[in-house]
Motif scaffolding. Structure first.
Motif, PDB file in Angstrom:
ATOM      1  N   LEU A  76       0.857  -1.297  -0.104  1.00  0.00           N
ATOM      2  CA  LEU A  76      -0.053   0.026  -0.310  1.00  0.00           C
ATOM      3  C   LEU A  76       0.920   1.176  -0.100  1.00  0.00           C
ATOM      4  N   PRO A  77       0.561   2.342  -0.520  1.00  0.00           N
ATOM      5  CA  PRO A  77       1.181   3.661  -0.379  1.00  0.00           C
ATOM      6  C   PRO A  77       1.571   3.920   1.018  1.00  0.00           C
ATOM      7  N   ASP A  78       2.849   4.259   1.299  1.00  0.00           N
ATOM      8  CA  ASP A  78       3.324   4.769   2.673  1.00  0.00           C
ATOM      9  C   ASP A  78       2.440   5.730   3.046  1.00  0.00           C
ATOM     10  N   SER A  79       1.769   6.896   2.331  1.00  0.00           N
ATOM     11  CA  SER A  79       1.013   7.785   2.732  1.00  0.00           C
ATOM     12  C   SER A  79      -0.325   7.496   3.250  1.00  0.00           C
ATOM     13  N   LEU A  80      -0.665   6.290   3.131  1.00  0.00           N
ATOM     14  CA  LEU A  80      -2.116   5.939   3.461  1.00  0.00           C
ATOM     15  C   LEU A  80      -2.196   5.796   5.027  1.00  0.00           C
ATOM     16  N   SER A  81      -3.214   6.384   5.287  1.00  0.00           N
ATOM     17  CA  SER A  81      -3.479   6.317   7.098  1.00  0.00           C
ATOM     18  C   SER A  81      -4.780   6.033   7.370  1.00  0.00           C
ATOM     19  N   ILE A  82      -5.068   4.660   7.766  1.00  0.00           N
ATOM     20  CA  ILE A  82      -6.234   4.059   8.100  1.00  0.00           C
ATOM     21  C   ILE A  82      -6.458   3.936   9.631  1.00  0.00           C
ATOM     22  N   LEU A  83      -7.277   4.450  10.403  1.00  0.00           N
ATOM     23  CA  LEU A  83      -7.523   4.310  11.932  1.00  0.00           C
ATOM     24  C   LEU A  83      -8.289   3.308  11.994  1.00  0.00           C
ATOM     25  N   PRO A  84      -8.113   2.416  13.005  1.00  0.00           N
ATOM     26  CA  PRO A  84      -8.850   1.277  13.530  1.00  0.00           C
ATOM     27  C   PRO A  84      -9.740   1.938  14.580  1.00  0.00           C
ATOM     28  N   PRO A  85     -11.228   1.274  14.501  1.00  0.00           N
ATOM     29  CA  PRO A  85     -11.443  -0.026  13.809  1.00  0.00           C
ATOM     30  C   PRO A  85     -11.772   0.274  12.428  1.00  0.00           C
ATOM     31  N   PHE A  86     -11.619  -0.678  11.752  1.00  0.00           N
ATOM     32  CA  PHE A  86     -11.931  -0.832  10.292  1.00  0.00           C
ATOM     33  C   PHE A  86     -12.362  -2.068   9.774  1.00  0.00           C
ATOM     34  N   TYR A  87     -13.282  -2.133   9.050  1.00  0.00           N
ATOM     35  CA  TYR A  87     -14.005  -3.419   8.461  1.00  0.00           C
ATOM     36  C   TYR A  87     -13.877  -3.473   7.003  1.00  0.00           C
ATOM     37  N   THR A  88     -13.767  -4.535   6.359  1.00  0.00           N
ATOM     38  CA  THR A  88     -14.018  -4.914   5.146  1.00  0.00           C
ATOM     39  C   THR A  88     -14.438  -6.373   4.962  1.00  0.00           C
ATOM     40  N   ASP A  89     -15.344  -6.612   4.011  1.00  0.00           N
ATOM     41  CA  ASP A  89     -15.976  -7.926   3.841  1.00  0.00           C
ATOM     42  C   ASP A  89     -14.949  -8.690   2.550  1.00  0.00           C
ATOM     43  N   TYR A  90     -14.144  -7.935   1.869  1.00  0.00           N
ATOM     44  CA  TYR A  90     -13.459  -8.652   0.774  1.00  0.00           C
ATOM     45  C   TYR A  90     -12.009  -8.245   0.617  1.00  0.00           C
ATOM     46  N   GLY A  91     -11.567  -6.891   0.468  1.00  0.00           N
ATOM     47  CA  GLY A  91     -10.259  -6.220   0.617  1.00  0.00           C
ATOM     48  C   GLY A  91      -9.303  -6.494  -0.515  1.00  0.00           C
ATOM     49  N   LEU A  92      -9.681  -7.195  -1.611  1.00  0.00           N
ATOM     50  CA  LEU A  92      -8.813  -7.340  -2.893  1.00  0.00           C
ATOM     51  C   LEU A  92      -9.146  -6.486  -3.890  1.00  0.00           C
ATOM     52  N   HIS A  93     -10.198  -5.867  -3.771  1.00  0.00           N
ATOM     53  CA  HIS A  93     -10.591  -5.093  -5.014  1.00  0.00           C
ATOM     54  C   HIS A  93     -10.465  -3.704  -4.684  1.00  0.00           C
ATOM     55  N   THR A 142      -8.294  -0.007  -4.782  1.00  0.00           N
ATOM     56  CA  THR A 142      -6.950   0.759  -4.912  1.00  0.00           C
ATOM     57  C   THR A 142      -7.014   2.137  -4.370  1.00  0.00           C
ATOM     58  N   PHE A 143      -5.809   2.500  -3.803  1.00  0.00           N
ATOM     59  CA  PHE A 143      -5.320   3.661  -2.927  1.00  0.00           C
ATOM     60  C   PHE A 143      -4.704   4.770  -3.499  1.00  0.00           C
ATOM     61  N   GLY A 144      -4.932   6.008  -3.804  1.00  0.00           N
ATOM     62  CA  GLY A 144      -3.914   6.967  -4.014  1.00  0.00           C
ATOM     63  C   GLY A 144      -3.031   7.420  -3.239  1.00  0.00           C
ATOM     64  N   GLU A 145      -2.308   8.489  -3.206  1.00  0.00           N
ATOM     65  CA  GLU A 145      -1.610   9.116  -2.238  1.00  0.00           C
ATOM     66  C   GLU A 145      -2.116   9.992  -1.314  1.00  0.00           C
ATOM     67  N   ARG A 146      -1.557   9.966  -0.074  1.00  0.00           N
ATOM     68  CA  ARG A 146      -1.996  10.874   1.084  1.00  0.00           C
ATOM     69  C   ARG A 146      -3.665  10.500   1.252  1.00  0.00           C
ATOM     70  N   VAL A 147      -4.119   9.292   1.374  1.00  0.00           N
ATOM     71  CA  VAL A 147      -5.445   9.145   1.682  1.00  0.00           C
ATOM     72  C   VAL A 147      -5.613   8.912   3.206  1.00  0.00           C
ATOM     73  N   PHE A 148      -6.815   9.660   3.837  1.00  0.00           N
ATOM     74  CA  PHE A 148      -6.758   9.367   5.192  1.00  0.00           C
ATOM     75  C   PHE A 148      -8.377   8.828   5.429  1.00  0.00           C
ATOM     76  N   ILE A 149      -8.334   7.722   6.148  1.00  0.00           N
ATOM     77  CA  ILE A 149      -9.636   7.086   6.653  1.00  0.00           C
ATOM     78  C   ILE A 149      -9.737   7.169   7.982  1.00  0.00           C
ATOM     79  N   ASN A 150     -10.925   7.786   8.854  1.00  0.00           N
ATOM     80  CA  ASN A 150     -10.999   7.906   9.970  1.00  0.00           C
ATOM     81  C   ASN A 150     -11.584   6.637  10.599  1.00  0.00           C
ATOM     82  N   GLN A 151     -11.921   6.471  11.744  1.00  0.00           N
ATOM     83  CA  GLN A 151     -12.394   5.265  12.591  1.00  0.00           C
ATOM     84  C   GLN A 151     -13.685   4.929  12.251  1.00  0.00           C
TER      85      GLN A 151
END
Length: 233
Positions: free
Chosen positions: A48-65, A67-76
């Motif tokens: 994954l991009p080094d600049s990707l930030s995902i704060l737990p808790p995080f949930y997905t039902d698949y995960g393989l489909h 793609t992320f760009g640069e400097r993406v932030f996903i909150n809790q």
């Protein structure tokens, strides 16, 4: 995707794996950044991009489909249901408790358990998704640009300098000379005018309110059941 097929069985197996990996991710200490990065790599099936930030808790039902760009932030507390594919551009902000759902079921009750429907979601660069939003299958979200239309910003010039499609659209919908908007036609009656005109004889307090608002209380329509023509005579 039809149910009870080899494809649906592979999907069901992957769902179990993804949910198990998410449980491991969410059980980590919040300060364990190295462990979090490792688990996210497993969840999404690759680097994954080094600049990707995902704060737990995080949930997905698949995960393989996804793609992320640069400097993406996903909150809790976000849910990413990506079987139908999710594309997230650069510098995207996703607030807490956001759901990106690419899959669902047919609406008809007799087909609801027989298929899984899906459609991709595309989040373009610089989009900010606010807290608690749900993005449905098939969405293509673009950033909203304030002050200038997006067509002008691409060129770096103001709309008036370009005469672009936004400016032409505004001109097309502008009031024409002699139209109702420019011919001095009185606007529709306000709520106060409607109320004051239809109540018939008014109590003293109501009459004063009508007079204060500039509406005459002398005009009285016939009582219910009496004849009145379309002109209100």
């Amino acid at each position: 995707m039809p149910a009870h097929t080899s494809e649906s069985k592979v999907f069901a197996t992957r769902v179990q794996t993804a949910m198990s990996l998410c449980a491991d991710l969410n059980a980590l200490a919040f300060t364990d950044l190295a462990g979090r990065a490792e688990k996210l790599t497993e969840i999404f099936g690759g680097p994954l991009p080094d600049s990707l930030s995902i704060l737990p808790p995080f949930y997905t039902d698949y995960g393989l489909h996804t793609t992320f760009g640069e400097r993406v932030f996903i909150n809790q507390g976000c849910f990413l249901l990506d079987f139908g594919r999710v594309t997230i551009g650069d510098r995207v902000l996703i607030g807490p408790r956001v759901t990106l759902s690419t899959s669902g079921h047919p609406v008809a009750p007799d087909e609801r358990f027989d298929y899984i429907t899906h459609a991709p979601i595309v989040i373009e660069d610089n989009v900010w998704i606010g807290a608690g939003a749900t993005i449905a299958p098939g969405r293509h979200d673009r950033p909203r640009l304030r002050g200038r239309c997006r067509h002008s910003r691409r060129e770096g010039r103001a709309p008036a300098e370009r005469g672009n499609r936004c400016e032409r659209r505004r001109a097309a919908h502008a009031p024409r000379a002699g139209s109702l908007h420019t011919a001095g036609v009185a606007p529709p009656p306000t709520l106060a005018e409607n109320v004051c005109a239809r109540q018939g004889p008014l109590p003293t307090g109501a009459r004063k309110r009508c007079e204060k608002s500039g509406v005459s209380s002398a005009k009285q329509y016939p009582r219910h059941g009496e004849h009145r023509n379309d002109l209100g005579d």
